[in-house]
Write a protein that holds these residues in place. Structure first.
Motif, PDB file in Angstrom:
ATOM      1  N   ALA A 213       0.823  -1.214   0.000  1.00 55.89           N
ATOM      2  CA  ALA A 213       0.000   0.000   0.000  1.00 55.89           C
ATOM      3  C   ALA A 213       0.854   1.259   0.000  1.00 55.89           C
ATOM      4  O   ALA A 213       0.564   2.231  -0.715  1.00 55.89           O
TER       5      ALA A 213
ATOM      6  N   GLY B  73       2.452   1.780  -3.338  1.00 54.95           N
ATOM      7  CA  GLY B  73       1.460   2.356  -4.250  1.00 54.95           C
ATOM      8  C   GLY B  73       1.249   3.830  -4.005  1.00 54.95           C
ATOM      9  O   GLY B  73       1.124   4.627  -4.940  1.00 54.95           O
ATOM     10  N   GLU B  74       1.214   4.221  -2.726  1.00 53.44           N
ATOM     11  CA  GLU B  74       1.047   5.636  -2.378  1.00 53.44           C
ATOM     12  C   GLU B  74       2.251   6.450  -2.853  1.00 53.44           C
ATOM     13  O   GLU B  74       2.099   7.579  -3.339  1.00 53.44           O
TER      14      GLU B  74
ATOM     15  N   ALA C 211       0.783   2.890  -9.643  1.00 53.27           N
ATOM     16  CA  ALA C 211      -0.016   3.097  -8.436  1.00 53.27           C
ATOM     17  C   ALA C 211      -1.313   2.295  -8.510  1.00 53.27           C
ATOM     18  O   ALA C 211      -1.750   1.711  -7.503  1.00 53.27           O
TER      19      ALA C 211
ATOM     20  N   GLN D 275      -0.583  -1.206  -7.448  1.00 56.93           N
ATOM     21  CA  GLN D 275      -0.097  -1.453  -6.093  1.00 56.93           C
ATOM     22  C   GLN D 275      -1.073  -1.080  -4.989  1.00 56.93           C
ATOM     23  O   GLN D 275      -1.100  -1.732  -3.942  1.00 56.93           O
ATOM     24  N   VAL D 276      -1.859  -0.025  -5.188  1.00 63.35           N
ATOM     25  CA  VAL D 276      -2.741   0.425  -4.105  1.00 63.35           C
ATOM     26  C   VAL D 276      -3.913  -0.533  -3.967  1.00 63.35           C
ATOM     27  O   VAL D 276      -4.627  -0.797  -4.944  1.00 63.35           O
TER      28      VAL D 276
ATOM     29  N   TYR E 279      -8.364   3.148   1.142  1.00 65.04           N
ATOM     30  CA  TYR E 279      -7.379   3.696   0.212  1.00 65.04           C
ATOM     31  C   TYR E 279      -8.045   4.506  -0.901  1.00 65.04           C
ATOM     32  O   TYR E 279      -7.426   4.808  -1.918  1.00 65.04           O
TER      33      TYR E 279
ATOM     34  N   ILE F 203      -6.282   7.895  -2.108  1.00 66.22           N
ATOM     35  CA  ILE F 203      -5.089   7.698  -2.942  1.00 66.22           C
ATOM     36  C   ILE F 203      -5.506   7.242  -4.339  1.00 66.22           C
ATOM     37  O   ILE F 203      -5.062   7.793  -5.360  1.00 66.22           O
ATOM     38  N   ARG F 204      -6.373   6.242  -4.393  1.00 58.53           N
ATOM     39  CA  ARG F 204      -6.806   5.715  -5.690  1.00 58.53           C
ATOM     40  C   ARG F 204      -7.550   6.780  -6.499  1.00 58.53           C
ATOM     41  O   ARG F 204      -7.347   6.914  -7.711  1.00 58.53           O
TER      42      ARG F 204
ATOM     43  N   ASN G  72      -5.279   9.562  -7.731  1.00 58.38           N
ATOM     44  CA  ASN G  72      -4.452   8.984  -8.795  1.00 58.38           C
ATOM     45  C   ASN G  72      -5.204   8.969 -10.122  1.00 58.38           C
ATOM     46  O   ASN G  72      -4.635   9.286 -11.178  1.00 58.38           O
TER      47      ASN G  72
ATOM     48  N   TYR H 105     -13.538   7.397  -3.300  1.00 61.45           N
ATOM     49  CA  TYR H 105     -13.014   6.992  -4.603  1.00 61.45           C
ATOM     50  C   TYR H 105     -14.007   7.353  -5.701  1.00 61.45           C
ATOM     51  O   TYR H 105     -13.628   7.913  -6.738  1.00 61.45           O
TER      52      TYR H 105
END
Length: 411
Positions: free
Chosen positions: A46, A49-50, A75, A78-79, A85, A88-89, A92, A127
């Motif tokens: 994680a 990925g971040e 990313a 990996q995330v 999450y 981040i996702r 991204n 997300y």
């Protein structure tokens, strides 16, 4: 600091803070440290990925768009897909989509986003809100105000459903920008004002641009007192920190308001950081660009030297904006080029630049860039209309154009 320097989680948290404050120069050193720490613990998927997300983020703002796309792809791999999450996702996806658009691949960006949106059954969550926001950014940068406004309204619905105030400020800001550029100024005021109430929640530069847009909209509807009060609020907000970018935006916002009021001598003092080369971070979707306002001021002065300097700067801005497919600012740049040529008695070149600007403006319904500069834009527009160039659209501009510089109201 010693403890933070040993923790990838805390270092990346600090990177998020600098992200929100738009202090991008603080981030590379953090990423180098995180990269070094994670090489000892490669199993922490994680965080890896971040880290890739932040590399994509930083590459985007540095104008390294292909690298941004590549890092965002890593990313994505990996995330984890867990809800925690989602931020981040989601961010991204926004930067990936914008990087595609800025490399001339808007269709790929929208196609990817639509596929992912269709796979979100809950229609809520952080997300999902970012997935809905991404098309708004893409359409806005490409100059499609109608699609951007539709996406902004969808973002408002999604953010309210999930209770995300930050995402909701972006929906207000984006819809306000659409209305502002279409010269629906009453609606622009309503949405800018709603967003401005949340200025401490918003991205710091977004908040400044929101206040600037509110001030300009007030002035263009003859509400000069409210315009002045809003600029004071903007300047006070900018000076709550020692950030040079915020100070520069505040300064040029005041100059631009003075120009709207008909003061050609506005801002005789120098503007900080104006000689820097314009890049990705200079453009984006910021409503107030110091580089462009400096050109507005030079054109308003009207001397041979100031017009030559404006033309030189506008050429550089046009090249930079065109290279990243940023129609959001390219229309303004072309209109100002036309105005500079006109004041140099280079009428054919002025009409050519204006025709190009109108060609970009028609699909999205952009009106404001042609109205804001004031005289002699009507003369230029009428000359172009007589050549049978976009006569219907020019009539729409002329219908809202005549603005009294003393009152801001239509004559």
């Amino acid at each position: 600091d010693e403890n933070i320097g040993q923790s990838p989680e805390l270092l990346l948290t600090r990177a998020w803070v600098w992200n929100h404050r738009f202090r991008l120069m603080e981030i590379p050193e953090i990423l180098e440290r995180v990269d070094s720490l994670l090489k000892r613990e490669p199993s922490r998927q994680a965080l890896v990925g971040e880290l890739y997300f932040f590399k994509a983020f930083l590459s985007f703002w540095q104008g390294q768009l292909d690298s941004s796309i590549a890092y965002s792809g890593k990313a994505q791999e990996q995330v984890p897909k867990e809800e925690k999450y989602g931020l981040i996702r989601g961010d991204n996806e926004i930067y990936r989509a914008m990087a595609f658009q800025m490399t001339g691949k808007k269709e790929i960006a929208i196609q990817e986003l639509n596929q992912k949106i269709s796979r979100c059954p809950s229609r809520k969550g952080i997300y999902y809100s970012r997935l809905i926001a991404a098309p708004c950014f893409v359409h806005m940068m490409s100059g499609d105000l109608k699609q951007a406004e539709t996406a902004a309204i969808q973002l408002r619905e999604a953010s309210k459903k999930s209770g995300f105030s930050y995402a909701n400020t972006w929906s207000d800001y984006m819809e306000a920008c659409c209305s502002f550029h279409a010269c629906d100024l009453d609606k622009a005021i309503q949405r800018f004002a709603a967003a401005a109430e949340q200025k401490y929640i918003m991205h710091s530069v977004q908040a400044l641009c929101c206040l600037a847009g509110l001030a300009f909209s007030y002035q263009m509807t003859g509400q000069t007192e409210k315009a002045a009060q809003t600029i004071k609020q903007l300047i006070a907000f900018a000076h709550e920190t020692d950030d040079a970018v915020r100070h520069s935006i505040a300064q040029t916002s005041g100059i631009r308001l003075s120009l709207l009021q008909g003061n050609a001598e506005a801002g005789s003092e120098s503007i900080g950081s104006i000689d820097e080369e314009p890049g990705t971070g200079s453009f984006f979707l910021w409503l107030e660009l110091p580089h462009v306002t400096h050109c507005r001021r030079l054109i308003a002065r009207g001397s041979d030297d100031s017009l030559k300097e404006a033309a030189k700067r506008l050429d550089a801005l046009r090249e930079a904006a065109g290279a990243i497919h940023n129609t959001f600012h390219l229309i303004d740049i072309l209109v100002l080029k036309a105005l500079a040529f006109y004041k140099q008695s280079r009428i054919e070149e002025a009409l050519k630049a204006l025709e190009e600007g109108i060609g970009l403006a028609i699909p999205g319904g952009w009106i404001r860039p042609f109205v804001e500069p004031g005289p002699p834009m009507p003369d230029l527009l009428i000359r172009l209309k007589k050549r049978n160039v976009s006569a219907d659209f020019i009539d729409k501009i002329l219908a809202v154009f005549p603005i009294s510089r003393s009152s801001g109201r239509p004559l």
